[in-house]
Structures are given as structure tokens and as C-alpha cells.
Design an enzyme around this catalytic site. Structure first.
Site, PDB file in Angstrom:
ATOM      1  N   CYS A  21       0.830  -1.201   0.000  1.00  0.00           N
ATOM      2  CA  CYS A  21       0.000   0.000   0.000  1.00  0.00           C
ATOM      3  C   CYS A  21       0.875   1.267   0.000  1.00  0.00           C
ATOM      4  O   CYS A  21       2.052   1.217   0.381  1.00  0.00           O
ATOM      5  CB  CYS A  21      -0.939   0.011   1.198  1.00  0.00           C
ATOM      6  SG  CYS A  21      -0.132   0.330   2.788  1.00  0.00           S
ATOM      7  N   CYS A  24       2.709   2.133   3.377  1.00  0.00           N
ATOM      8  CA  CYS A  24       3.864   1.275   3.656  1.00  0.00           C
ATOM      9  C   CYS A  24       5.029   1.612   2.735  1.00  0.00           C
ATOM     10  O   CYS A  24       6.195   1.508   3.124  1.00  0.00           O
ATOM     11  CB  CYS A  24       3.489  -0.205   3.529  1.00  0.00           C
ATOM     12  SG  CYS A  24       2.644  -0.869   4.989  1.00  0.00           S
ATOM     13  N   ASP A 344      -5.943  -6.585  66.078  1.00  0.00           N
ATOM     14  CA  ASP A 344      -6.686  -7.836  66.181  1.00  0.00           C
ATOM     15  C   ASP A 344      -8.182  -7.555  66.227  1.00  0.00           C
ATOM     16  O   ASP A 344      -8.629  -6.427  66.472  1.00  0.00           O
ATOM     17  CB  ASP A 344      -6.262  -8.600  67.442  1.00  0.00           C
ATOM     18  CG  ASP A 344      -4.830  -9.113  67.350  1.00  0.00           C
ATOM     19  OD1 ASP A 344      -4.340  -9.257  66.210  1.00  0.00           O
ATOM     20  OD2 ASP A 344      -4.209  -9.349  68.404  1.00  0.00           O
TER      21      ASP A 344
END
Length: 529
Positions: A21, A24, A344
Site C-alpha cells: 500500500c 507502507c 486484632d
């Protein structure tokens, strides 16, 4: 002005002829300024056709020979916008180099597999933005990330070898770094489109991320030959569905010899029948953090859910009483609770409370005014008489470090109600008031040995203040190093904490009640009521 040179013409013609393309082609010709990539695809195709049809190979740009690594001419950015629009068409180049234009459907690029074709267009961007807007996230900026199929790296490698060979005929060279990365070109094109469509900037530091994952089932086997040639590059990973990750493929491509690659993979790569598919579009927001201090007034409430062998022992916890409200308001998926130490189940936390922080994972709502946070704090406090929260505020991940530092470095103040087996008088406990910075050794308590490693920990009791109650009871106020086990310091834990209150007084001692009176960590910052 078209952004390719006379030297690029042979490469451009070769790539176009083999199914590549225009975008690219720009990448392999080293065009590293944004404007040409942003032009509509049909216009690019038409302009490329005109460029290749020029009979005279005149220099479109004046460049040095050999050309520099990348063309960097700002004026091209401005001039590309003036390219005239022409009719669309597919260019086919015959063996003798002549060019014909045929109206046809888009040919899928043999390198990017369509990524720089239809997936750069406004229609695709709009579809992604519709998903983003439907996700329900609040955001004022975003990070846009893409994941491409690993086989694109193989195809790009094959195209590079092809172009490198062609340029060698002109005594020119092309390094891998001279090619504009696919991901870079894709972002150049799409970032402005996403920003315009959503009305927010693209920001690499944004906590909101939109990710698009592409796949291409048709060419998934492109990578497989690499596993036979470079088996040590492909190691199974627990969190990966396939060994053919991009990193593994790139490692193999850097290792394989060119002649071996050319024997195994077509150069140029074959043209595919179909473009990539979108595997998923995901939206996610980075965690946000809320901090504050909590008071715990119940002696029957654990800090975190108390579950043993899948069975819940108590119906709620400090963590849940706070976090459930935050999850709902922030519309988060989950949370992580942390605090400066813990008490605790039967210990109260009084005074200014214990610092805590909550990480809210993937929150959909993230913007709150200070008044809204105050209202949220009040809602938490109204929901239970077992806890109260103060100084609730949004904080950064880094700021939480201040809280964790206090776990070991700061001091804590406690109040304990102590029982003795022997009858005591007020004078029997007064000597405790004179003890300063008492060093003790604590072997991991029996009661926590199932979740803490066996070790001997040196701790300091900075000061004690005794208050006589009756013949068998007294109260003891202690200021200690953070991390001290107070209960064990009182009763000795069968000799595992030395010295202890029992050994100091030569009695058997036990603790009946314990309160945390202060946690001396100056975080988070106190807020006005």
C-alpha cells in the site's frame, strides 16, 4: 509536492508491483513526517500513480546522494495538503513497468495486512469512539494503544530484504532503523482523528486507555517456520496463549540468517485475501487511590474479612464497611485495601485513628469535588457505629509510600487492661514507669505462626505508664516501636517474648483489653471538618 525522490522511485514501483500500500511504501522510503500519511487513501493512491507515471525521472526533491537516513523537511508538511484530489483506482504495474489504473475493490497490503488502509479511515475511528463513549468511563484525556499480529514483523522483514536488495543495485543501503515503524505511522494518522472525535487530547501519561487488538487468522502460520529455526526464542509462558509473541518473533528475526529466512518465507510476501480483523476494543482506567484514617470501636470486628477454610467467621470487617461504599460511588471493578499496621479483632483503634489507603481498580467515575468526598465520608460514618472515617481524600500511588514507611519506623501508643494471678499493690507496678527504651526479643507469636515466618524480632518499648485498678488488675499505657506484639509482651507467649510484663513483675500476667490510642504516622494530611 509529493514526498518521494527519484532514488525512491524504483523502490516505490517494486513495492507497489508486489502488493504494498502507499503508506507502507512511504515507510520503506523513510518518509518520517506526518502529513503525507494523513491524506485520504484514495488520494494517496492517485498521487502515487502520477508520481510513477512521470516519464522523466526528474528529482522531485533536491537531496544529497546518497540520501540521508530520513527526509526531514518541514515545508513538505505544509505542501502535501495542496495535493489535488483525483479519482480512486487500483494501480497495477505490468512486468515491463507500465502502469494501468483499474476501478476495483481495495487490494490488501501484503505488509501491513490492511492496518494502514481501511483501519486508518474516519469510519473505523468513529466505530471505536462509539465503543468508548458507550463504556461509561469518565476521562479528560486518553492513551491509545494498538496490538498488531506478530506475523506483521515477519512480513516487514521480508519486504526489508527485498528493498535492501533493490537499493543495493543503486549502491545505496537500507537499515532496519531507516524504516518508519508501522505503529508510529498508524498513530500519526489516527491520533488526531481520535482526539477530534472524542474532544480530548491524546496523552501518553493519561490513566484512561483505549486499546485495539488486531488479528489476521489467514496468515497466522507465517511465524511457524521460525520456531524450527530458532527454537530457543519461543518459550511457553503461563500468561500467553501462543509462544509466537511479537518479542519472541523479533528475537528470532534478529537471530536467523538472511539466507535461511529467504529459503523459508516468500520475498516479497504473498498478498492476503482479507484484511485484519479487530479482535477486541477495550477501555480501562488506571487505578485511583483514596486514603483516610479509621477508628474502630468494636471488639468483635476484624480489619479484613475473617474467612477460614471458605467459611466466614464474622459478618463484616473494617475493610468492607469502608470499601463497599467506595466501590459503588467510583463504579470500580475491585479494590485493594492496605493500612499502617493492623489490629486484632478484639482490639479497638481510638485517638486519631489508623491510616489506610484503598486502591480502586478500573474505576468508571474518577472526578469528585471535595464536597462530594466529604459527603461520601459522612455516608460511610452513618452506615455503622462500629467504625468512623476521617480525612478521606484522593491521593497518588506514590503518596501511599508514606503510610507504609510508618509501619516499621514510627511509634504507636497502646492502652492495656492487665490481670495478674498474684495480689498486687500500687507500689508493685510503679517501677514500670521508670523503664525507658526497654529492648525485647520477640519470636514469632504462636497465634500468627501460620501466616508469618518464624523469626526473632528485636523491638523497643519506649515508655510505660501504669494505673492501679484493684488487687488483680491495672492499666498500662505503652509507647512502643511499630510492629511490637503487645499481647505477647504482657503474657510472654510461653517464653517466646523476653523480657515481658510477667517476668518483670514475677507474676503470671494476661491481657484482658487492648486499645490502640495513636499511630504516629503524619499521613494522610489532616483535613478541616
Amino acid at each position: 509536492m509529493f514526498p518521494l525522490t527519484k532514488e525512491s522511485k524504483c523502490v516505490a514501483r517494486l513495492l507497489l508491483n508486489t502488493g504494498t500500500c502507499p503508506r507502507c511504501i512511504f515507510r520503506f522510503c523513510g518518509v518520517d513526517f506526518h502529513a503525507p500519511y494523513k491524506l485520504p487513501y484514495k488520494e494517496l493512491l492517485s498521487e502515487l500513480q502520477k508520481f510513477l507515471e512521470t516519464e522523466k525521472d526528474e528529482l522531485i526533491l533536491e537531496v544529497m546522494n546518497p540520501p540521508p537516513k530520513k527526509i526531514r523537511l518541514q515545508e513538505l508538511e505544509d505542501s502535501v495538503d495542496n495535493l489535488s484530489q483525483n479519482g480512486a483506482g487500483r494501480i497495477s504495474v505490468s512486468q515491463d513497468g507500465s502502469i494501468a489504473s483499474k476501478n476495483s475493490n481495495l487490494n490488501v497490503c501484503n505488509i501491513c495486512l490492511g492496518i494502514l488502509q481501511e483501519f486508518c479511515e474516519k469510519d473505523f475511528v468513529k466505530k471505536v469512539c462509539q465503543k468508548v463513549e458507550a463504556s461509561g468511563f469518565e476521562f479528560t484525556s486518553l492513551v491509545f494503544s494498538v496490538s498488531f499480529p506478530a506475523q506483521l514483523s515477519v512480513r516487514e522483514h521480508a519486504a526489508w530484504l527485498l528493498v535492501k536488495q533493490e537499493m543495493g543495485k543503486q549502491s545505496l543501503s537500507l537499515g532496519r532503523d531507516d524504516i518508519v515503524q508501522l505503529k508510529e505511522a498508524y498513530k500519526w494518522i489516527t491520533h488526531p482523528l481520535f482526539s477530534e472525535e472524542l474532544g480530548v487530547p491524546i496523552d501518553g501519561k493519561s490513566l484512561f486507555e483505549v486499546s485495539v487488538v488486531f488479528a489476521h487468522p489467514e496468515t497466522v502460520e507465517d511465524c511457524h517456520f521460525l520456531a524450527a529455526k530458532c527454537p530457543d526464542c519461543f518459550k511457553p509462558a503461563k500468561n500467553k496463549q501462543s509462544v509466537f509473541t511479537r518479542m519472541a518473533v523479533m528475537k528470532a528475526l534478529n537471530k536467523i540468517k538472511e539466507e535461511d529466512f529467504l529459503k523459508q518465507f516468500p520475498c516479497p510476501p504473498n498478498s492476503p485475501k482479507a484484511t485484519c480483523t479487530v479482535l477486541e476494543i477495550e477501555c480501562a482506567h488506571g487505578a485511583v487511590f483514596v486514603a483516610g484514617r479509621y477508628n474502630k470501636y468494636s471488639r468483635n470486628l476484624p480489619q479484613t474479612p475473617w474467612i477460614i477454610d471458605g467459611e466466614r467467621k464474622l459478618e463484616s470487617s473494617v475493610e468492607e464497611l469502608i470499601s463497599d461504599h467506595l466501590l459503588t460511588v467510583f463504579k470500580a471493578e475491585s479494590f485493594n485495601f492496605s493500612s499502617s499496621g493492623r489490629e486484632d479483632v478484639d482490639v479497638r483503634t481510638l485517638g486519631n485513628g489508623r491510616p489506610f489507603a484503598i486502591e480502586l481498580v478500573n474505576p468508571h467515575r474518577v472526578h469528585f469535588t471535595s464536597q462530594e468526598i466529604k459527603e461520601l465520608q459522612q455516608k460511610i460514618n452513618n452506615s455503622s457505629n462500629k467504625i468512623q472515617v476521617r480525612d478521606l481524600q484522593l491521593v497518588t500511588r506514590e503518596a501511599i509510600g508514606h503510610m507504609k514507611e510508618g509501619e516499621e519506623e514510627k511509634t504507636k501508643t497502646y492502652s492495656a487492661l492487665i490481670w495478674t494471678n498474684k495480689v498486687i499493690q500500687k507500689k508493685d507496678i510503679e517501677f514500670l514507669n521508670d523503664i525507658k527504651d526497654l529492648k525485647i526479643d520477640q519470636k514469632t507469636p504462636l497465634r500468627v505462626l501460620h501466616r508469618r515466618p518464624l523469626a526473632v524480632r528485636a523491638r523497643v518499648i519506649h515508655s510505660m505508664e501504669s494505673h492501679y485498678v484493684d488487687e488483680h488488675h491495672f492499666r498500662l499505657r505503652l509507647k512502643t516501636q511499630a510492629g511490637t506484639y503487645i499481647k505477647e509482651f504482657v503474657h510472654g507467649d510461653f517464653g517466646r517474648t523476653k523480657p515481658n510484663i510477667g517476668s518483670l513483675m514475677n507474676v503470671t500476667a494476661d491481657i484482658l483489653e487492648l486499645d490502640v490510642e495513636s499511630v504516629d504516622v503524619d499521613w494522610p494530611p489532616a483535613l478541616e471538618d
